[in-house]
Design a protein around this motif. Structure first.
Motif, PDB file in Angstrom:
ATOM      1  N   HIS A  39       0.846  -1.186   0.000  1.00 18.18           N
ATOM      2  CA  HIS A  39       0.000   0.000   0.000  1.00 18.18           C
ATOM      3  C   HIS A  39       0.884   1.239   0.000  1.00 18.18           C
ATOM      4  CE1 HIS A  39       0.787  -0.134   4.321  1.00 18.18           C
ATOM      5  NE2 HIS A  39       0.147  -1.277   4.402  1.00 18.18           N
ATOM      6  N   ALA A  40       0.340   2.325  -0.506  1.00 19.23           N
ATOM      7  CA  ALA A  40       1.140   3.524  -0.763  1.00 19.23           C
ATOM      8  C   ALA A  40       1.224   4.430   0.457  1.00 19.23           C
ATOM      9  CB  ALA A  40       0.547   4.301  -1.937  1.00 19.23           C
ATOM     10  N   MET A  41       2.219   5.289   0.442  1.00 18.45           N
ATOM     11  CA  MET A  41       2.386   6.346   1.441  1.00 18.45           C
ATOM     12  C   MET A  41       2.571   7.653   0.693  1.00 18.45           C
ATOM     13  SD  MET A  41       5.355   6.676   4.355  1.00 18.45           S
ATOM     14  CE  MET A  41       6.660   6.590   3.118  1.00 18.45           C
ATOM     15  N   THR A  42       2.012   8.733   1.237  1.00 17.86           N
ATOM     16  CA  THR A  42       2.173  10.043   0.606  1.00 17.86           C
ATOM     17  C   THR A  42       2.943  10.977   1.533  1.00 17.86           C
ATOM     18  OG1 THR A  42       0.059  10.847   1.465  1.00 17.86           O
ATOM     19  CG2 THR A  42       0.035   9.772  -0.689  1.00 17.86           C
ATOM     20  N   GLN A  43       3.584  11.974   0.944  1.00 14.65           N
ATOM     21  CA  GLN A  43       4.316  12.994   1.688  1.00 14.65           C
ATOM     22  C   GLN A  43       3.899  14.373   1.170  1.00 14.65           C
ATOM     23  OE1 GLN A  43       8.269  10.666   1.045  1.00 14.65           O
ATOM     24  NE2 GLN A  43       8.600  11.963   2.843  1.00 14.65           N
ATOM     25  N   PRO A  44       2.749  14.888   1.638  1.00 19.43           N
ATOM     26  CA  PRO A  44       2.242  16.166   1.115  1.00 19.43           C
ATOM     27  C   PRO A  44       3.111  17.362   1.455  1.00 19.43           C
ATOM     28  CG  PRO A  44       0.894  15.366   2.930  1.00 19.43           C
ATOM     29  CD  PRO A  44       1.830  14.265   2.589  1.00 19.43           C
ATOM     30  N   HIS A  45       3.904  17.265   2.522  1.00 24.60           N
ATOM     31  CA  HIS A  45       4.848  18.324   2.887  1.00 24.60           C
ATOM     32  C   HIS A  45       6.099  17.663   3.450  1.00 24.60           C
ATOM     33  CE1 HIS A  45       1.774  21.437   2.391  1.00 24.60           C
ATOM     34  NE2 HIS A  45       0.956  20.667   3.081  1.00 24.60           N
ATOM     35  N   ALA A  46       7.165  18.416   3.525  1.00 30.59           N
ATOM     36  CA  ALA A  46       8.404  17.883   4.103  1.00 30.59           C
ATOM     37  C   ALA A  46       8.158  17.427   5.536  1.00 30.59           C
ATOM     38  CB  ALA A  46       9.491  18.947   4.067  1.00 30.59           C
ATOM     39  N   GLY A  47       8.553  16.203   5.840  1.00 32.77           N
ATOM     40  CA  GLY A  47       8.384  15.663   7.184  1.00 32.77           C
ATOM     41  C   GLY A  47       7.041  15.026   7.441  1.00 32.77           C
ATOM     42  N   TRP A  48       6.093  15.173   6.520  1.00 30.37           N
ATOM     43  CA  TRP A  48       4.778  14.566   6.688  1.00 30.37           C
ATOM     44  C   TRP A  48       4.759  13.189   6.019  1.00 30.37           C
ATOM     45  CZ3 TRP A  48      -0.001  18.236   6.196  1.00 30.37           C
ATOM     46  CH2 TRP A  48       0.220  19.408   6.939  1.00 30.37           C
ATOM     47  N   HIS A  49       4.083  12.233   6.654  1.00 34.59           N
ATOM     48  CA  HIS A  49       3.913  10.896   6.082  1.00 34.59           C
ATOM     49  C   HIS A  49       2.493  10.431   6.391  1.00 34.59           C
ATOM     50  CE1 HIS A  49       8.292  11.287   6.564  1.00 34.59           C
ATOM     51  NE2 HIS A  49       8.379  10.472   5.527  1.00 34.59           N
ATOM     52  N   GLU A  50       1.731  10.155   5.331  1.00 34.51           N
ATOM     53  CA  GLU A  50       0.315   9.821   5.497  1.00 34.51           C
ATOM     54  C   GLU A  50      -0.061   8.623   4.635  1.00 34.51           C
ATOM     55  OE1 GLU A  50      -1.354  14.342   6.444  1.00 34.51           O
ATOM     56  OE2 GLU A  50      -1.814  13.417   4.497  1.00 34.51           O
TER      57      GLU A  50
END
Length: 240
Positions: A39-50
């Protein structure tokens, strides 16, 4: 004739940061069959992991169906979950995620860690954890500051274990082994620590019921059986 493996089996599930794995074990501790789905992970901003919490369920279903290809589902005597720690998702009254899940590695709440350290000097003596950006309390504080609409709609905060047990059994339950690393477990009472909850404005009813690892917490529902290939009423045990 059914040539699938039919001896008593137990399935261990690892819903980790990048994938879900399911392995069927016999009573001698031998791995009989397995399945895996990423499953995927996103990083919408530096340091963010969702992550999209529903992707955990999609990956679990896929991993289980692959694992069950070579075994008789009727031979499965129970399943249990191991999960990625500290990751959580806020859900509404209808159990729908209100936003993407925030992962354990997310570092957006550094400022909140500093404030909580000043406010709560005895945090580690209660939880066994040093306050850090990985834990749920500072990230909940971040949500209160930056996403108040999400906080206002939050019925409960679920870790991965609670989210998946809701899908599997109809009831969201987590375990001491899963909650301990998140920083919201009193290691003396093995309950949610009221002083910590008070410090961040949480109440126990916003968190899932707790179970000891290995405790039977429910059974596979008819709907979950149809989606995973497991038999209805297969027992589910709290994991770590």
């Amino acid at each position: 004739m059914n040539n699938k493996h039919q001896s008593p089996l137990f399935i261990g599930i690892d819903s980790s940061t990048s994938a879900c794995k399911a392995i069927a074990w016999n009573l001698q501790g031998q791995a009989i069959s397995s399945g895996r789905s990423v499953h995927a992970m996103t990083q919408p901003h530096a340091g963010w992991h969702e992550q999209n919490a529903e992707d955990w369920w999609t990956a679990l279903k896929s991993a289980l169906r692959e694992c069950l290809q070579d075994i008789d589902p009727g031979a499965v005597q129970g399943i249990s979950l191991s999960i990625q720690r500290e990751t959580f998702v806020p859900v509404d009254e209808a159990d729908n995620p209100l936003r993407p899940a925030i992962l354990w590695m997310d570092t957006r709440a550094n400022e909140q860690v500093s404030r909580l350290q000043e406010q709560f000097p005895d945090y580690q003596s209660i939880t066994g954890k040093r306050l850090s950006v990985n834990l749920i309390p500072p990230k909940w504080e971040w949500l209160k500051q930056h996403e108040p609409d999400v906080v206002a709609q939050t019925a409960q905060l679920w870790d991965v274990h609670a989210f998946l047990t809701k899908k599997l059994t109809g009831g969201a339950v987590t375990s001491h082994g899963c909650v301990g690393p998140t920083g919201i477990l009193d290691l003396n009472t093995m309950e949610y620590p009221q002083p910590v909850l008070d410090a961040v404005g949480l109440t126990p009813n916003k968190l899932p019921p707790l179970a000891a690892p290995g405790e039977m917490i429910g059974f596979i529902t008819t709907q979950a059986a149809a989606e995973t290939g497991l038999h209805p009423t297969t027992p589910v045990y709290a994991g770590i």
